[in-house]
Design a protein around this motif. Structure first.
Motif, PDB file in Angstrom:
ATOM      1  N   LEU A 153       7.122  -8.072 -11.817  1.00 10.76           N
ATOM      2  CA  LEU A 153       5.886  -7.843 -12.574  1.00 10.76           C
ATOM      3  C   LEU A 153       4.697  -7.691 -11.629  1.00 10.76           C
ATOM      4  CD1 LEU A 153       6.362 -10.485 -15.423  1.00 10.76           C
ATOM      5  CD2 LEU A 153       6.566  -8.009 -15.646  1.00 10.76           C
ATOM      6  N   PHE A 154       4.672  -8.513 -10.594  1.00 11.17           N
ATOM      7  CA  PHE A 154       3.567  -8.492  -9.627  1.00 11.17           C
ATOM      8  C   PHE A 154       3.436  -7.118  -8.982  1.00 11.17           C
ATOM      9  CE2 PHE A 154       2.446  -9.123  -5.075  1.00 11.17           C
ATOM     10  CZ  PHE A 154       1.119  -9.521  -5.237  1.00 11.17           C
ATOM     11  N   GLN A 155       4.546  -6.536  -8.589  1.00 12.19           N
ATOM     12  CA  GLN A 155       4.509  -5.235  -7.914  1.00 12.19           C
ATOM     13  C   GLN A 155       4.032  -4.114  -8.836  1.00 12.19           C
ATOM     14  OE1 GLN A 155       4.697  -4.899  -4.771  1.00 12.19           O
ATOM     15  NE2 GLN A 155       5.427  -6.981  -4.318  1.00 12.19           N
ATOM     16  N   GLN A 156       4.079  -4.337 -10.149  1.00  9.41           N
ATOM     17  CA  GLN A 156       3.585  -3.326 -11.093  1.00  9.41           C
ATOM     18  C   GLN A 156       2.076  -3.393 -11.294  1.00  9.41           C
ATOM     19  OE1 GLN A 156       5.872  -3.283 -14.848  1.00  9.41           O
ATOM     20  NE2 GLN A 156       7.485  -4.410 -13.782  1.00  9.41           N
ATOM     21  N   HIS A 157       1.450  -4.481 -10.862  1.00  5.85           N
ATOM     22  CA  HIS A 157       0.021  -4.663 -11.111  1.00  5.85           C
ATOM     23  C   HIS A 157      -0.800  -3.836 -10.121  1.00  5.85           C
ATOM     24  CE1 HIS A 157      -3.864  -6.630 -11.719  1.00  5.85           C
ATOM     25  NE2 HIS A 157      -3.361  -7.099 -12.848  1.00  5.85           N
ATOM     26  N   PRO A 158      -1.863  -3.181 -10.568  1.00  2.82           N
ATOM     27  CA  PRO A 158      -2.657  -2.333  -9.660  1.00  2.82           C
ATOM     28  C   PRO A 158      -3.348  -3.108  -8.541  1.00  2.82           C
ATOM     29  CG  PRO A 158      -3.691  -2.504 -11.835  1.00  2.82           C
ATOM     30  CD  PRO A 158      -2.323  -3.071 -11.966  1.00  2.82           C
ATOM     31  N   ASP A 159      -3.542  -4.423  -8.691  1.00  2.00           N
ATOM     32  CA  ASP A 159      -4.186  -5.211  -7.639  1.00  2.00           C
ATOM     33  C   ASP A 159      -3.182  -5.899  -6.721  1.00  2.00           C
ATOM     34  OD1 ASP A 159      -6.749  -4.599  -8.469  1.00  2.00           O
ATOM     35  OD2 ASP A 159      -6.936  -6.353  -9.764  1.00  2.00           O
ATOM     36  N   ALA A 160      -1.897  -5.616  -6.888  1.00  2.00           N
ATOM     37  CA  ALA A 160      -0.875  -6.327  -6.110  1.00  2.00           C
ATOM     38  C   ALA A 160      -1.076  -6.132  -4.613  1.00  2.00           C
ATOM     39  CB  ALA A 160       0.517  -5.859  -6.525  1.00  2.00           C
ATOM     40  N   PHE A 161      -1.495  -4.943  -4.198  1.00  2.85           N
ATOM     41  CA  PHE A 161      -1.629  -4.660  -2.764  1.00  2.85           C
ATOM     42  C   PHE A 161      -2.666  -5.576  -2.105  1.00  2.85           C
ATOM     43  CE2 PHE A 161      -5.118  -2.315  -4.515  1.00  2.85           C
ATOM     44  CZ  PHE A 161      -6.079  -2.233  -3.500  1.00  2.85           C
ATOM     45  N   ILE A 162      -3.679  -5.998  -2.852  1.00  2.00           N
ATOM     46  CA  ILE A 162      -4.706  -6.885  -2.293  1.00  2.00           C
ATOM     47  C   ILE A 162      -4.086  -8.231  -1.923  1.00  2.00           C
ATOM     48  CG2 ILE A 162      -6.874  -8.099  -2.746  1.00  2.00           C
ATOM     49  CD1 ILE A 162      -7.539  -5.904  -4.795  1.00  2.00           C
ATOM     50  N   PHE A 163      -3.366  -8.828  -2.857  1.00  3.70           N
ATOM     51  CA  PHE A 163      -2.826 -10.172  -2.653  1.00  3.70           C
ATOM     52  C   PHE A 163      -1.566 -10.143  -1.788  1.00  3.70           C
ATOM     53  CE2 PHE A 163      -5.382 -10.085  -6.460  1.00  3.70           C
ATOM     54  CZ  PHE A 163      -6.193 -11.199  -6.294  1.00  3.70           C
ATOM     55  N   ASP A 164      -0.856  -9.008  -1.791  1.00  2.65           N
ATOM     56  CA  ASP A 164       0.307  -8.848  -0.928  1.00  2.65           C
ATOM     57  C   ASP A 164      -0.101  -8.789   0.536  1.00  2.65           C
ATOM     58  OD1 ASP A 164       2.992  -8.950  -1.231  1.00  2.65           O
ATOM     59  OD2 ASP A 164       3.280  -6.830  -1.695  1.00  2.65           O
ATOM     60  N   SER A 165      -1.331  -8.359   0.802  1.00  3.39           N
ATOM     61  CA  SER A 165      -1.795  -8.209   2.186  1.00  3.39           C
ATOM     62  C   SER A 165      -2.253  -9.522   2.804  1.00  3.39           C
ATOM     63  CB  SER A 165      -2.952  -7.200   2.232  1.00  3.39           C
ATOM     64  OG  SER A 165      -4.112  -7.714   1.591  1.00  3.39           O
ATOM     65  N   LEU A 166      -2.377 -10.574   2.004  1.00  4.08           N
ATOM     66  CA  LEU A 166      -2.888 -11.845   2.510  1.00  4.08           C
ATOM     67  C   LEU A 166      -1.821 -12.535   3.366  1.00  4.08           C
ATOM     68  CD1 LEU A 166      -4.590 -13.138  -0.758  1.00  4.08           C
ATOM     69  CD2 LEU A 166      -5.682 -12.014   1.190  1.00  4.08           C
ATOM     70  N   PRO A 167      -2.167 -12.969   4.572  1.00  5.68           N
ATOM     71  CA  PRO A 167      -1.166 -13.568   5.473  1.00  5.68           C
ATOM     72  C   PRO A 167      -0.648 -14.897   4.945  1.00  5.68           C
ATOM     73  CG  PRO A 167      -3.396 -13.787   6.383  1.00  5.68           C
ATOM     74  CD  PRO A 167      -3.509 -12.898   5.185  1.00  5.68           C
ATOM     75  N   GLY A 168       0.679 -14.972   4.780  1.00  3.74           N
ATOM     76  CA  GLY A 168       1.301 -16.212   4.334  1.00  3.74           C
ATOM     77  C   GLY A 168       1.397 -16.377   2.837  1.00  3.74           C
ATOM     78  N   ALA A 169       0.954 -15.376   2.070  1.00  3.55           N
ATOM     79  CA  ALA A 169       0.977 -15.529   0.606  1.00  3.55           C
ATOM     80  C   ALA A 169       2.409 -15.577   0.071  1.00  3.55           C
ATOM     81  CB  ALA A 169       0.192 -14.407  -0.058  1.00  3.55           C
ATOM     82  N   GLY A 170       3.269 -14.672   0.545  1.00 10.32           N
ATOM     83  CA  GLY A 170       4.678 -14.718   0.165  1.00 10.32           C
ATOM     84  C   GLY A 170       4.961 -14.337  -1.277  1.00 10.32           C
ATOM     85  N   ASP A 171       6.204 -14.580  -1.703  1.00  9.59           N
ATOM     86  CA  ASP A 171       6.669 -14.148  -3.018  1.00  9.59           C
ATOM     87  C   ASP A 171       6.068 -14.954  -4.162  1.00  9.59           C
ATOM     88  OD1 ASP A 171       8.233 -12.288  -1.792  1.00  9.59           O
ATOM     89  OD2 ASP A 171      10.101 -13.412  -1.961  1.00  9.59           O
ATOM     90  N   LEU A 172       5.617 -16.171  -3.904  1.00  5.27           N
ATOM     91  CA  LEU A 172       5.133 -17.027  -4.980  1.00  5.27           C
ATOM     92  C   LEU A 172       3.609 -17.161  -4.988  1.00  5.27           C
ATOM     93  CD1 LEU A 172       6.177 -18.691  -7.329  1.00  5.27           C
ATOM     94  CD2 LEU A 172       6.352 -20.659  -5.795  1.00  5.27           C
ATOM     95  N   LEU A 173       3.002 -17.373  -3.824  1.00  7.41           N
ATOM     96  CA  LEU A 173       1.562 -17.596  -3.779  1.00  7.41           C
ATOM     97  C   LEU A 173       0.759 -16.322  -4.051  1.00  7.41           C
ATOM     98  CD1 LEU A 173       1.256 -20.092  -0.788  1.00  7.41           C
ATOM     99  CD2 LEU A 173       0.850 -20.559  -3.203  1.00  7.41           C
ATOM    100  N   ALA A 174       1.278 -15.163  -3.664  1.00  9.68           N
ATOM    101  CA  ALA A 174       0.554 -13.912  -3.945  1.00  9.68           C
ATOM    102  C   ALA A 174       0.390 -13.694  -5.454  1.00  9.68           C
ATOM    103  CB  ALA A 174       1.265 -12.724  -3.286  1.00  9.68           C
TER     104      ALA A 174
END
Length: 405
Positions: free
Chosen positions: A261-282
């Motif tokens: 679901l996260f990868q479908q969201h238009p803002d996913a790239f912002i939170f995916d780019s955060l260092p250390g966010a990972g599969d759960l925190l992003a």
């Protein structure tokens, strides 16, 4: 004319006060927390103002069936923090008296007088709502897994210490499947090393060099414990291992669904780019910010809600800073977990954290300081719809650092 409505909700009933913009009371009502009660509420309000959009509703929660019902009808909703309502209770007198009817009146009064600085509530989109529900489920499973693991460990300490020596981590799928199949010392009697190795391979455990070490731990039958002859312990181990395994597999499945679901969201790239966010925190950070940028129009709002920003109290010559207790504790946990994780992936984050420690901050305070800084950065990225760039951030830090004197 707007109709100002305050609703104090509970599981069984809702108290309602309605006023016009001048403060004259239009309605005082109590309805059951049922669909019939909701319809009675909207029928009475419709007599006062037939336009739902001009009916402004103040309530203390967004997670309520009544909120969904009124939003679907087009009412304009304002979600007021309980701390805001509590701090305004002195409006009604100095006695400190409190009941549902007075709270409904107070909610309506706050909305009427402070309307200009309050922001209408808007629900997040379907993706964020689904992720929020799944992530709450993941957090509940995490707590249940810890409790069940501790109970299983206590039983193994009592009558099956060999298993604890062999499997220090009782949250691996292999260790739980082994305990489900061999739940006590009696189940190991007659088991040969070749059969044990075959079981390991069958369960997908291919660390062949560990087989002899595990076998040696499991084969140690000393001391012979009286409780090893109690079959109820074996039944309990099987039951606990099965449920713990089911919860772990469910949690893994949920995290996979959240990522989809996260990868479908238009803002996913912002939170995916955060260092250390990972599969759960992003996804957790995305859900925390939500879909509507007007919800947090000022940079300092979200750190205050998440409890990372301290509270400054100043009066005359007195000034001190204290810990912010009134906040969203889930948000605080998420941001501090991210701050902890970012230290291993971001050079500036690690530097920021250790500088805070050098200033005498405790670990928790240092993580909170870093989390507060991260929220300011993420807010700016979120508002501009940009991904995080460590090199760019370091260049900006260098540019704004004061020149040495």
């Amino acid at each position: 004319m707007k109709t100002i409505i305050g609703i104090d909700w509970s599981e069984k009933k809702h108290c309602i006060h309605a006023y016009n913009e001048s403060g004259a009371q239009l309605l005082r009502l109590e309805v059951a927390a049922t669909v019939t009660g909701f319809r009675e509420l909207t029928r009475q309000v419709h007599k006062l103002n037939p336009e739902p959009v001009d009916c402004l509703v103040a309530i203390e929660t967004a997670h309520n069936l009544l909120v969904d019902y009124l939003h679907d009808l087009g009412y304009t909703l304002y979600i007021l923090a309980p701390s805001l309502v509590s701090s305004n209770r002195g409006r009604q007198g100095s006695s400190g008296a409190k009941d549902d009817d007075r709270d409904a009146l107070l909610l309506a009064e706050i909305l009427r007088t402070d309307l200009g600085r309050l922001i209408p509530w808007q629900p997040d989109g379907a993706l964020v709502r689904q992720m929020r529900t799944m992530l709450t489920w993941v957090d509940q499973l995490t707590k249940s897994i810890v409790r069940q693991r501790n109970r299983l460990r206590a039983n193994l300490l009592r009558f099956y210490p060999q298993a604890l020596d062999a499997f220090g981590n009782l949250q691996t799928q292999f260790s739980l499947r082994f305990l489900r199949t061999f739940p006590g010392p009696a189940a190991l009697e007659g088991l040969r090393y070749e059969q044990f190795a075959a079981f390991c391979r069958q369960q997908g455990y291919y660390e062949y060099d560990r087989y002899p070490e595990l076998w040696a731990s499991l084969s140690d039958s000393e001391p012979r414990l009286y409780q090893q002859e109690n079959p109820v312990f074996c039944q309990q181990v099987v039951w606990q291992a099965e449920r713990l395994l089911a919860m772990i597999l469910q949690k893994k499945n949920l995290i996979s669904q959240v990522q989809s679901l996260f990868q479908q969201h238009p803002d996913a790239f912002i939170f995916d780019s955060l260092p250390g966010a990972g599969d759960l925190l992003a996804p957790k950070l995305l859900v925390m910010f939500g879909d509507h940028r007007q919800r947090y129009p000022i940079r300092s709002w979200l750190p205050a809600i998440a409890g990372t920003a301290p509270v400054t109290v100043a009066s005359g010559k007195s000034r001190y800073v204290k810990f912010r207790r009134a906040c969203n504790h889930d948000y605080r946990n998420t941001t501090q977990q991210f701050a902890n994780s970012s230290i291993r992936k971001s050079a500036w984050a690690a530097t920021y954290f250790y500088q805070a420690r050098d200033r005498g901050k405790s670990k928790s305070q240092a993580y909170r300081c870093l989390a507060n800084r991260w929220l300011h950065i993420i807010w700016a990225l979120w508002q501009r719809r940009e991904a995080y760039d460590e090199a760019y951030h370091l260049s900006q830090v260098s540019k704004h650092r004061p020149a040495p004197s």
